[in-house]
Scaffold this motif. Sequence first.
Motif, PDB file in Angstrom:
ATOM      1  N   ASP A 114      44.700  46.521  41.473  1.00 58.06           N
ATOM      2  CA  ASP A 114      44.004  47.777  41.488  1.00 58.06           C
ATOM      3  C   ASP A 114      42.516  47.689  41.257  1.00 58.06           C
ATOM      4  OD1 ASP A 114      43.643  47.423  38.592  1.00 58.06           O
ATOM      5  OD2 ASP A 114      45.589  48.432  38.453  1.00 58.06           O
ATOM      6  N   THR A 115      41.932  46.677  41.026  1.00 56.98           N
ATOM      7  CA  THR A 115      40.589  46.182  40.701  1.00 56.98           C
ATOM      8  C   THR A 115      39.911  46.990  39.795  1.00 56.98           C
ATOM      9  OG1 THR A 115      39.609  47.940  42.218  1.00 56.98           O
ATOM     10  CG2 THR A 115      40.098  45.913  43.225  1.00 56.98           C
ATOM     11  N   LEU A 116      40.674  47.616  38.709  1.00 58.05           N
ATOM     12  CA  LEU A 116      40.156  48.352  37.512  1.00 58.05           C
ATOM     13  C   LEU A 116      39.537  47.418  36.462  1.00 58.05           C
ATOM     14  CD1 LEU A 116      42.655  51.046  36.911  1.00 58.05           C
ATOM     15  CD2 LEU A 116      40.953  51.260  38.336  1.00 58.05           C
ATOM     16  N   GLU A 117      39.528  46.184  36.436  1.00 56.03           N
ATOM     17  CA  GLU A 117      38.660  45.360  35.588  1.00 56.03           C
ATOM     18  C   GLU A 117      37.372  45.436  36.203  1.00 56.03           C
ATOM     19  OE1 GLU A 117      41.972  44.239  36.701  1.00 56.03           O
ATOM     20  OE2 GLU A 117      42.866  43.773  35.098  1.00 56.03           O
ATOM     21  N   ARG A 118      36.984  45.167  37.579  1.00 53.59           N
ATOM     22  CA  ARG A 118      36.126  45.251  38.013  1.00 53.59           C
ATOM     23  C   ARG A 118      35.154  46.649  37.928  1.00 53.59           C
ATOM     24  NH1 ARG A 118      34.927  41.054  41.427  1.00 53.59           N
ATOM     25  NH2 ARG A 118      37.152  39.865  41.864  1.00 53.59           N
ATOM     26  N   MET A 119      36.065  47.643  38.126  1.00 52.80           N
ATOM     27  CA  MET A 119      35.596  49.033  37.994  1.00 52.80           C
ATOM     28  C   MET A 119      35.046  49.187  36.718  1.00 52.80           C
ATOM     29  SD  MET A 119      37.584  51.228  40.300  1.00 52.80           S
ATOM     30  CE  MET A 119      37.124  52.840  39.799  1.00 52.80           C
TER      31      MET A 119
END
Length: 277
Positions: A114-119
């Motif tokens: 979900d790429t939420l770490e990046r976001m």
Amino acid sequence: MSSAEFDESLKPLVEAIKKGKKVTFFNGAGVSTSAGIPDFRSPKTGLYSNLAKLDLPYAEAVFDLDYFRKSPKAFYTLTHELLPGKFAPTKFHYLVRLFQDKKLLHRVYTQNIDTLERMAGVEDKYIIEAHGSFAKNHCIDCSEEMSSETLLQHMLNKEKNNGIPTCEKCNGYVKPDIVFFGEGLPPKFFDTWDEDADEVEVAIVAGTSLTVYPFASLPSEVGKNALRVLINKEKVGDFKSGKRRSDIVILSDCDSIAERLSELLGWKEELDAFVES
Ligand code: OAD
């Protein structure tokens, strides 16, 4: 567990962090459920118990390469619901970000796509997306790359192939570079873990059932001197079967613990500012 008991359990972790020990996170789908993304295996709410509409032979077929070759529709139906960009990071993701800002982050190994770490603002150099991500896409037959913008255009164009992206060169099905059952993990995962395994000082394992290998074996591979912490709704992996004496097991919700830990570390205002931003 009462909040006083949580605090008592968290004490060795707080002390280690205050001494400047760096944290390595091992994240699973449970760190993103409060963002509105279902996990996989929770009874009733997990993705795998809600896939009846996709008419699959078995739930995990939705991420199976052989099944995708025959029938990519199920995966793309699900992808519409899970596309990155629809969801915002949780308190737990922002806690990871705070560890980075305090120079106390060693790495984040995540199974999530979900790429939420990046976001949340965690830099690329810290993140290992063990099961890949939607950042790149390739044809499963000729390996030709397709940009994410083009992939999305294909998905939204129901007139062509029912919205299933096909290769502009050979007409094979195109799939995001997320790791399916039957595929290897990205080389970066193995290379980085070779370097990291002996360097982990504090391991925080969060929101994962630790059932999918090789990721599931990482916490058991960290050195004996590392402090291992499980934050999960249930006991999993070798926190259940081969618990070490120094292990901390917190059976709770990731966001509540992110909040309490931030209070104990004196980071609460910064965490709140991220969440409100
Ligand atoms: P699972 O769904 O297997 O496990 C999620 C775990 O998080 C369970 O133990 C839940 O009890 C716990 N949990 C859920 N919500 C939580 C919360 N708010 N706070 C704390 N704990 C919570 O998800 P993963 O372990 O991430 O692979 O699944 C591993 C892999 O299986 C995924 O990466 C995916 C899937 O097949 C691929 O797609 C390749």
